[in-house]
Design an enzyme around this catalytic site. Structure first.
Site, PDB file in Angstrom:
ATOM      1  CB  THR A 128      46.106  32.066  39.577  1.00 23.63           C
ATOM      2  OG1 THR A 128      45.805  32.972  40.628  1.00 23.63           O
ATOM      3  CG2 THR A 128      45.196  30.690  40.579  1.00 23.63           C
ATOM      4  CG  ASP A 129      48.279  35.972  42.925  1.00 24.59           C
ATOM      5  OD1 ASP A 129      47.302  35.336  43.134  1.00 24.59           O
ATOM      6  OD2 ASP A 129      48.979  36.402  43.461  1.00 24.59           O
ATOM      7  CD  GLU A 130      42.462  34.473  43.027  1.00 26.20           C
ATOM      8  OE1 GLU A 130      41.446  33.559  43.374  1.00 26.20           O
ATOM      9  OE2 GLU A 130      42.752  35.154  42.652  1.00 26.20           O
ATOM     10  CE1 TYR A 153      41.098  30.594  38.192  1.00 25.51           C
ATOM     11  CE2 TYR A 153      41.549  31.938  39.716  1.00 25.51           C
ATOM     12  CZ  TYR A 153      41.560  31.172  38.802  1.00 25.51           C
ATOM     13  OH  TYR A 153      42.832  31.695  38.090  1.00 25.51           O
ATOM     14  CE  LYS A 157      44.415  28.903  36.570  1.00 22.41           C
ATOM     15  NZ  LYS A 157      45.314  28.350  34.756  1.00 22.41           N
TER      16      LYS A 157
HETATM   17  P1  NAD Z   1      39.460  34.940  30.630  1.00 23.37           P
HETATM   18  O1  NAD Z   1      38.435  34.008  31.370  1.00 23.37           O
HETATM   19  O2  NAD Z   1      39.866  36.351  29.703  1.00 23.37           O
HETATM   20  O3  NAD Z   1      39.905  34.000  28.962  1.00 23.37           O
HETATM   21  C1  NAD Z   1      39.905  32.436  29.142  1.00 23.37           C
HETATM   22  C2  NAD Z   1      39.746  31.782  27.694  1.00 23.37           C
HETATM   23  O4  NAD Z   1      39.978  30.607  27.422  1.00 23.37           O
HETATM   24  C3  NAD Z   1      39.144  32.799  27.205  1.00 23.37           C
HETATM   25  O5  NAD Z   1      39.370  33.079  25.854  1.00 23.37           O
HETATM   26  C4  NAD Z   1      37.912  31.389  26.816  1.00 23.37           C
HETATM   27  O6  NAD Z   1      36.542  30.879  26.018  1.00 23.37           O
HETATM   28  C5  NAD Z   1      38.645  30.348  26.883  1.00 23.37           C
HETATM   29  N1  NAD Z   1      38.533  28.939  27.123  1.00 23.37           N
HETATM   30  C6  NAD Z   1      38.122  28.699  29.052  1.00 23.37           C
HETATM   31  N2  NAD Z   1      37.242  27.056  28.411  1.00 23.37           N
HETATM   32  C7  NAD Z   1      38.134  27.049  27.661  1.00 23.37           C
HETATM   33  C8  NAD Z   1      37.759  25.464  27.098  1.00 23.37           C
HETATM   34  N3  NAD Z   1      37.641  24.334  27.695  1.00 23.37           N
HETATM   35  N4  NAD Z   1      39.011  24.936  26.358  1.00 23.37           N
HETATM   36  C9  NAD Z   1      39.361  26.400  25.140  1.00 23.37           C
HETATM   37  N5  NAD Z   1      39.254  27.413  25.500  1.00 23.37           N
HETATM   38  C10 NAD Z   1      38.474  27.370  27.129  1.00 23.37           C
HETATM   39  O7  NAD Z   1      40.941  34.603  31.705  1.00 23.37           O
HETATM   40  P2  NAD Z   1      42.192  35.331  31.629  1.00 23.37           P
HETATM   41  O8  NAD Z   1      42.048  36.916  32.785  1.00 23.37           O
HETATM   42  O9  NAD Z   1      42.882  36.346  30.375  1.00 23.37           O
HETATM   43  O10 NAD Z   1      43.388  34.591  32.017  1.00 23.37           O
HETATM   44  C11 NAD Z   1      44.061  33.477  31.578  1.00 23.37           C
HETATM   45  C12 NAD Z   1      44.616  32.674  32.305  1.00 23.37           C
HETATM   46  O11 NAD Z   1      46.209  33.551  33.283  1.00 23.37           O
HETATM   47  C13 NAD Z   1      44.264  31.581  33.211  1.00 23.37           C
HETATM   48  O12 NAD Z   1      44.311  30.587  33.043  1.00 23.37           O
HETATM   49  C14 NAD Z   1      43.823  32.228  34.576  1.00 23.37           C
HETATM   50  O13 NAD Z   1      43.778  31.293  35.768  1.00 23.37           O
HETATM   51  C15 NAD Z   1      45.747  32.622  34.616  1.00 23.37           C
HETATM   52  N6  NAD Z   1      45.746  34.007  35.185  1.00 23.37           N
HETATM   53  C16 NAD Z   1      44.587  34.948  35.438  1.00 23.37           C
HETATM   54  C17 NAD Z   1      44.877  36.541  36.211  1.00 23.37           C
HETATM   55  C18 NAD Z   1      44.626  37.320  36.288  1.00 23.37           C
HETATM   56  O14 NAD Z   1      44.222  38.396  36.561  1.00 23.37           O
HETATM   57  N7  NAD Z   1      43.341  38.214  35.001  1.00 23.37           N
HETATM   58  C19 NAD Z   1      46.076  36.539  36.628  1.00 23.37           C
HETATM   59  C20 NAD Z   1      46.878  34.904  37.254  1.00 23.37           C
HETATM   60  C21 NAD Z   1      47.181  33.776  36.067  1.00 23.37           C
HETATM   61  O1  DAU Z   2      45.660  36.848  41.794  1.00 18.87           O
HETATM   62  C1  DAU Z   2      44.638  35.761  40.685  1.00 18.87           C
HETATM   63  C2  DAU Z   2      43.710  35.715  40.238  1.00 18.87           C
HETATM   64  O2  DAU Z   2      43.023  37.318  39.646  1.00 18.87           O
HETATM   65  C3  DAU Z   2      43.070  35.191  38.876  1.00 18.87           C
HETATM   66  O3  DAU Z   2      43.605  33.995  39.055  1.00 18.87           O
HETATM   67  C4  DAU Z   2      42.236  35.051  38.738  1.00 18.87           C
HETATM   68  O4  DAU Z   2      41.813  34.582  37.218  1.00 18.87           O
HETATM   69  C5  DAU Z   2      41.779  36.107  38.662  1.00 18.87           C
HETATM   70  O5  DAU Z   2      40.395  36.757  38.661  1.00 18.87           O
HETATM   71  C6  DAU Z   2      41.840  37.829  40.098  1.00 18.87           C
HETATM   72  O6  DAU Z   2      41.070  37.066  40.549  1.00 18.87           O
HETATM   73  P1  DAU Z   2      40.209  38.273  41.930  1.00 18.87           P
HETATM   74  O7  DAU Z   2      39.676  37.531  43.025  1.00 18.87           O
HETATM   75  O8  DAU Z   2      42.009  38.865  43.235  1.00 18.87           O
HETATM   76  O9  DAU Z   2      39.929  39.137  41.005  1.00 18.87           O
HETATM   77  P2  DAU Z   2      38.857  40.613  40.501  1.00 18.87           P
HETATM   78  O10 DAU Z   2      39.021  41.327  39.166  1.00 18.87           O
HETATM   79  O11 DAU Z   2      37.360  39.408  41.151  1.00 18.87           O
HETATM   80  O12 DAU Z   2      38.824  40.836  42.199  1.00 18.87           O
HETATM   81  C7  DAU Z   2      39.986  41.553  42.826  1.00 18.87           C
HETATM   82  C8  DAU Z   2      39.426  42.420  43.896  1.00 18.87           C
HETATM   83  O13 DAU Z   2      38.459  43.669  43.903  1.00 18.87           O
HETATM   84  C9  DAU Z   2      38.485  41.324  45.163  1.00 18.87           C
HETATM   85  O14 DAU Z   2      39.409  41.727  46.661  1.00 18.87           O
HETATM   86  C10 DAU Z   2      37.374  41.084  44.676  1.00 18.87           C
HETATM   87  C11 DAU Z   2      36.899  42.687  44.818  1.00 18.87           C
HETATM   88  N1  DAU Z   2      35.932  42.804  44.166  1.00 18.87           N
HETATM   89  C12 DAU Z   2      35.388  42.699  42.695  1.00 18.87           C
HETATM   90  C13 DAU Z   2      34.682  42.512  41.640  1.00 18.87           C
HETATM   91  C14 DAU Z   2      34.416  41.650  41.024  1.00 18.87           C
HETATM   92  C15 DAU Z   2      34.938  43.616  44.171  1.00 18.87           C
HETATM   93  O15 DAU Z   2      34.689  44.765  45.614  1.00 18.87           O
HETATM   94  N2  DAU Z   2      33.734  44.187  43.864  1.00 18.87           N
HETATM   95  C16 DAU Z   2      33.826  42.969  42.775  1.00 18.87           C
HETATM   96  O16 DAU Z   2      32.776  43.909  42.025  1.00 18.87           O
END
Ligand code: NAD
Ligand code: DAU
Length: 339
Positions: A128-130, A153, A157
């Site tokens: 992730t970019d985080e 988190y 990562k």
């Molecule tokens: P999500 O939370 O929707 O899904 C996570 C999945 O992983 C679920 O199906 C869960 O059951 C499974 N899981 C959790 N713990 C596990 C374990 N111990 N063993 C096997 N399976 C397990 O997540 P997402 O948003 O789809 O993110 C997927 C990946 O992409 C993550 O690695 C996250 O860090 C990365 N990522 C997410 C975003 C975003 O914006 N959502 C952006 C950049 C990177």
């Molecule tokens: O940048 C990639 C990441 O993006 C992934 O690695 C993470 O898994 C994913 O959860 C996401 O992280 P963020 O913290 O950026 O996403 P989130 O949707 O939780 O929040 C997006 C922005 O919105 C952040 O600035 C917090 C704000 N927010 C979020 C929630 C849930 C609110 O203001 N209110 C809310 O209720």
């Protein structure tokens, strides 16, 4: 056609993993996928109901931190591992970081260890970019930006990325790391900003905007992330990191207003609440390396993709109403009850 035909995908029942599996099967006729997922609160087998009967798809329930379970499922039959499995929600990591370390750090190491003992030749870590921390009002994250994670988190990562790197340098495992910005699209768990706000607005519930609502994220439609992951798998150079981003910087308040406009609702649902502790101010990705070296580019315009995403939640109330019940309700109460 792909030179990686048998994929061991972890976390495929989550948001990005399920969209990726659907995308890979639709775009590579010779690819087979085994989806290894623990089915935590975020994992939902329903997300792949439409491809369950595809003979190129199979599912094993298991935990990436469980060495025996991974060894039993991951064999020489696979060409590549793609690790999506993770605890992913920043707010949950602030409430309780333990599971983030177990899955994201230990789980990644277990997967790498088993992978290196098989003939798997590619390991793609979905990062992730985080991991880069927070930007001021100018500048972009490049692959050379130092790691400076700010939440449990993102720290988990970043730790995982370093372990992945070490398995390449020490053992020669064919690793590639992708670092993507914020994804949106169908099947995203409604604890994340966009699906939470869409589904709350549909139910005429408040939209809890943190702090001043001016934090900025760089949004990408999930299919554009999936195409980047396939490109990194097939054309990435071993040992390299690729930043992936949509180039769509928006403040949270802009996203909120766009959602309300798409639903024909007014701003009275917006509710400013206490800020997230350690809240990163701005993320913005420089994805030139992926564009140049992988020949990848995002294909979806932000406005059209957001509208299509909002429509998907409007058209699939059964999916999100079920997902928003049970354990989710307890979490939501803990998260917002005191704000
Ligand atoms: P999500 O939370 O929707 O899904 C996570 C999945 O992983 C679920 O199906 C869960 O059951 C499974 N899981 C959790 N713990 C596990 C374990 N111990 N063993 C096997 N399976 C397990 O997540 P997402 O948003 O789809 O993110 C997927 C990946 O992409 C993550 O690695 C996250 O860090 C990365 N990522 C997410 C975003 C975003 O914006 N959502 C952006 C950049 C990177
Ligand atoms: O940048 C990639 C990441 O993006 C992934 O690695 C993470 O898994 C994913 O959860 C996401 O992280 P963020 O913290 O950026 O996403 P989130 O949707 O939780 O929040 C997006 C922005 O919105 C952040 O600035 C917090 C704000 N927010 C979020 C929630 C849930 C609110 O203001 N209110 C809310 O209720």
């Amino acid at each position: 056609m792909s030179s990686y035909k048998r994929l061991f995908v972890t976390g495929g029942c989550g948001f990005i993993g399920s969209n990726f599996i659907r995308y890979a099967l639709a775009n590579r006729s010779d690819v087979h996928v085994l989806n290894f997922d623990k089915l935590t609160y975020a994992g939902n087998a329903e997300n792949l109901a439409d491809i369950e009967s595809d003979e190129r798809y199979s599912f094993v329930r298991g935990d990436i931190a469980d060495r025996k379970a991974v060894s039993d499922a991951l064999s020489d039959d696979f060409d590549a591992v793609i690790n999506f499995a993770a605890e992913t929600h920043v707010d949950r990591s602030i409430l309780d970081a333990g599971e983030f370390i177990t899955t994201n750090v230990l789980g990644t190491q277990v997967l790498l260890e088993v992978a290196r003992q098989t003939s798997v030749s590619r390991y793609v870590q979905i990062s992730t970019d985080e991991v880069y921390g927070s930007l001021g009002s100018t500048g972009y994250f490049t692959e050379k930006t130092p790691l400076a994670p700010n939440s449990p988190y993102s720290a988990s990562k970043a730790a995982a990325d370093l372990i992945v790197r070490s398995y390449h340098h020490t053992f020669g495992l064919g690793v590639v790391i992708t670092r993507c910005s914020n994804n949106f699209g169908p099947y995203q768990f409604p604890e994340k900003l966009i699906p939470l706000f869409v589904t709350n607005a549909l139910a005429d519930e408040k939209l809890p905007l943190y702090g001043d609502g001016l934090n900025v994220r760089d949004w990408i439609y999930v299919d554009d992330h999936s195409s980047a992951i396939l490109a990194a798998l097939e054309r990435g150079t071993v040992g390299e990191v690729y930043n992936i981003g949509g180039g769509n910087e928006r403040s949270n308040v802009e996203i909120t207003r766009a959602i309300l406009a798409a639903l024909g609702k007014d701003g009275s649902l917006i509710h400013f609440v206490k800020d997230r502790p350690g809240h990163d101010r701005r993320y913005a990705i420089d994805s030139q390396k992926a564009r140049r070296d992988l020949g990848w580019k995002p294909l979806h315009s932000f406005g059209d993709a957001l509208e299509a995403t909002v429509r998907w939640y409007v058209d699939n109330p059964t999916w999100w109403q079920r997902v928003k019940s049970g354990e989710y309700r307890d979490y939501y109460q803990k998260q917002y009850g005191s704000r």
